[in-house]
Every structure is written in C-alpha cells, then in structure tokens.
Design a protein around this motif. Structure first.
Motif, short mmCIF file in Angstrom:
data_model
loop_
_atom_site.label_atom_id
_atom_site.label_comp_id
_atom_site.label_asym_id
_atom_site.label_seq_id
_atom_site.Cartn_x
_atom_site.Cartn_y
_atom_site.Cartn_z
N ILE A 48 0.85 -1.18 0.00
CA ILE A 48 0.00 0.00 0.00
C ILE A 48 0.89 1.23 0.00
O ILE A 48 2.03 1.18 0.46
CB ILE A 48 -0.96 -0.02 1.22
CG1 ILE A 48 -2.05 1.05 1.10
CG2 ILE A 48 -0.17 0.13 2.53
CD1 ILE A 48 -3.18 0.87 2.11
N LYS A 56 -4.44 9.48 5.02
CA LYS A 56 -4.91 8.11 5.23
C LYS A 56 -5.21 7.47 3.88
O LYS A 56 -5.74 8.12 2.97
CB LYS A 56 -6.17 8.13 6.09
CG LYS A 56 -6.82 6.78 6.32
CD LYS A 56 -8.09 6.95 7.15
CE LYS A 56 -8.86 5.64 7.28
NZ LYS A 56 -10.11 5.81 8.06
N ASN A 57 -4.85 6.19 3.77
CA ASN A 57 -5.24 5.41 2.60
C ASN A 57 -5.55 4.00 3.06
O ASN A 57 -4.81 3.41 3.86
CB ASN A 57 -4.11 5.41 1.55
CG ASN A 57 -4.55 4.78 0.25
OD1 ASN A 57 -5.74 4.79 -0.08
ND2 ASN A 57 -3.62 4.24 -0.50
N GLU A 58 -6.66 3.48 2.54
CA GLU A 58 -7.14 2.18 3.01
C GLU A 58 -7.29 1.22 1.84
O GLU A 58 -7.73 1.60 0.76
CB GLU A 58 -8.51 2.40 3.68
CG GLU A 58 -9.01 1.29 4.54
CD GLU A 58 -10.24 1.71 5.32
OE1 GLU A 58 -10.54 2.92 5.36
OE2 GLU A 58 -10.91 0.83 5.88
N ASP A 59 -6.90 -0.04 2.07
CA ASP A 59 -7.07 -1.07 1.05
C ASP A 59 -7.35 -2.38 1.76
O ASP A 59 -6.42 -3.06 2.22
CB ASP A 59 -5.81 -1.16 0.18
CG ASP A 59 -5.97 -2.17 -0.96
OD1 ASP A 59 -4.99 -2.37 -1.71
OD2 ASP A 59 -7.05 -2.77 -1.11
N ARG A 61 -7.79 -4.92 4.41
CA ARG A 61 -7.38 -5.02 5.81
C ARG A 61 -6.24 -4.06 6.16
O ARG A 61 -5.84 -3.96 7.32
CB ARG A 61 -6.95 -6.44 6.13
CG ARG A 61 -8.06 -7.49 6.00
CD ARG A 61 -7.60 -8.87 6.45
NE ARG A 61 -6.48 -9.36 5.65
CZ ARG A 61 -5.27 -9.59 6.13
NH1 ARG A 61 -4.98 -9.33 7.39
NH2 ARG A 61 -4.32 -10.07 5.31
N THR A 63 -4.40 -0.31 6.24
CA THR A 63 -4.58 1.14 6.23
C THR A 63 -3.25 1.78 6.57
O THR A 63 -2.58 1.37 7.52
CB THR A 63 -5.63 1.58 7.27
OG1 THR A 63 -6.86 0.91 7.01
CG2 THR A 63 -5.86 3.09 7.20
N PHE A 65 -1.43 5.40 7.60
CA PHE A 65 -1.65 6.73 8.13
C PHE A 65 -0.37 7.54 8.01
O PHE A 65 0.72 7.03 8.29
CB PHE A 65 -2.06 6.66 9.61
CG PHE A 65 -3.38 5.99 9.84
CD1 PHE A 65 -3.44 4.63 10.10
CD2 PHE A 65 -4.56 6.72 9.81
CE1 PHE A 65 -4.66 4.00 10.32
CE2 PHE A 65 -5.78 6.11 10.04
CZ PHE A 65 -5.83 4.75 10.28
N HIS A 76 -1.59 -0.19 9.61
CA HIS A 76 -2.49 -0.96 10.46
C HIS A 76 -3.01 -2.14 9.65
O HIS A 76 -3.47 -1.97 8.51
CB HIS A 76 -3.67 -0.10 10.92
CG HIS A 76 -3.28 0.99 11.86
ND1 HIS A 76 -4.13 1.48 12.82
CD2 HIS A 76 -2.12 1.68 12.02
CE1 HIS A 76 -3.53 2.42 13.51
NE2 HIS A 76 -2.31 2.56 13.05
#
Lengths: 113, 111
Positions: A48, A56-59, A61, A63, A65, A76
């Motif tokens: 990621i 923040k970027n989420e993919d 499970r 994430t 920061f 995370h």
C-alpha cells in the motif's frame, strides 16, 4: 544517518487482533510513502502507498496513516492473519530524486494463533 | 510470468572473480532500479534507468560496479573483482509510475 527508521525490529500479535507497524522519517522532502512485505527468499511485495497530500489510505485489511508534522507513518493490519507473518519495510521517495526509494530496516511481524 | 525476474537466484564467487546479474523487468515498464540488501537491513539504492539511459548511479559503492540496459529492457549489473563485502542480495525493481515492483533477488556470496 538513517533517514527512515523502523524502531521496532519485531512485533508479535495474536490472530484477529490489530497489528500496528511504525516508521519515522527525517527528510521533509519525502513526498510518497510505501509499505512492502517480504517473505524469506523472495523480493519485497508492494502492499500500500500514500501521497504526502493525504493522511490516510485504506485497502482492505490494510490502512496507512501519514502524520506529516510528526514525520511519522504507520501501517495498520486488521484483522491480522497468520499469513501476514513477514518482514515489513516502509519506503519513501523524495521530490526530484527520480523515484529512488529509501527504505527502513524492517519490522518482523509474527501473527500467532 | 508477468513479474520481474532475476537470474541467477544464487551465486557463489571466489574473491576477485567477476559476476554478472540479470534482471528482466515487467514488460512496458520504463523505469528500472537496482538495490543492494545486506543481512538485517533494508534495500539500498544502487542505480536507476529510464529506458536505456542511466539517470542516477549515485548508489554504486565503487567503480567495480557497473550496470547497463542497452535496449531499454533487460538490465545487467556487473561486479568486477568481487570482495567479501559485496556479499548481499541484489534486488531489481521496475515501475511505470510511482510504485516499484521487485524481483526475487540474486543472493551473492563471495568467499
């Protein structure tokens, strides 16, 4: 002088819990940040990334920061799975260096049953 | 396969021997990078190509290290007169934009 630091060489987390991996950097010119995962005898696998214009970027499970004022990056993983056991590297790129990446020393994550 | 490939995967060399490490990037990737990873450390940048042009070789540790990418695709990293401190994993990565995709690496052991 280590420009990218991962101060925890290892981390153990129970399956299903959250894993938090940390990375600190010193160069304010860094503008792009990535996390890679590495299994033994394999090359790093991209997980990621995040640009410095975001926090923040989420993919799934995963994430990431970014706290620019603290020059701190975290990954995370929730919920953690046994297959997540690997060495995790944060990497950064600075503006104008033609995409050369600077890596931290890695954190070995062990997810236990 | 569609990923970055490297050969050989393992190389044992006697001190003073020359070695050549090969990298096949992902098809269509303009940028190609070489990194060196010592035991217990993160990868460290060696050199960067954009197509056939070597735009940055600031990470090459000495003039014994030489890299080329003559046709803008396959790249070779050559180490002349190998020394024990050259023992490491040599990683190749290619990219189209920001994200670099790595090969499995060549583990070099110099005896």
């Amino acid at each position: 002088d280590q420009q990218v630091k991962q101060n925890s060489p290892s981390l153990s987390v129970q399956e299903g819990r959250i894993s938090i991996l940390n990375c600190d950097y010193t160069n304010s010119m860094f503008d792009y940040f990535l996390w890679y995962k590495k299994y033994p005898a394999e090359g790093p696998t991209f997980l990621i990334s995040i640009s410095s214009i975001k926090d923040k970027n989420e993919d799934g499970r995963f994430t990431v920061f970014l706290n620019k004022s603290a020059k701190h990056l975290s990954l995370h993983i929730v919920p953690s799975q046994p297959g997540d056991s690997a060495v995790y590297f944060c990497a950064t790129r600075s503006t104008g260096t033609a995409s050369k990446l600077t890596f931290g020393t890695g954190t070995r994550l062990q997810v236990t049953l | 396969g569609a990923g970055v490939s490297q050969s050989p995967r393992y190389k044992v060399a006697k001190r003073g021997q020359d070695v050549a490490l090969r990298c096949d990037p992902i098809s269509g990737h303009v940028s190609l990078f070489w990194y060196q990873q010592a035991l217990g450390q993160g990868p460290e940048f060696l050199t960067y190509f954009q197509n056939e042009a070597q735009l940055d070789k600031s990470g090459l540790p000495s003039d014994r290290f030489f890299a080329e990418r003559p046709e803008g695709s396959v790249s070779t990293l050559k180490i002349q007169r190998t020394q024990q401190e050259d023992s490491a994993v040599y990683l190749c990565a290619s990219s189209l934009r920001e994200t670099q995709y790595f090969g499995p690496g060549t583990r070099l052991l110099v005896l």
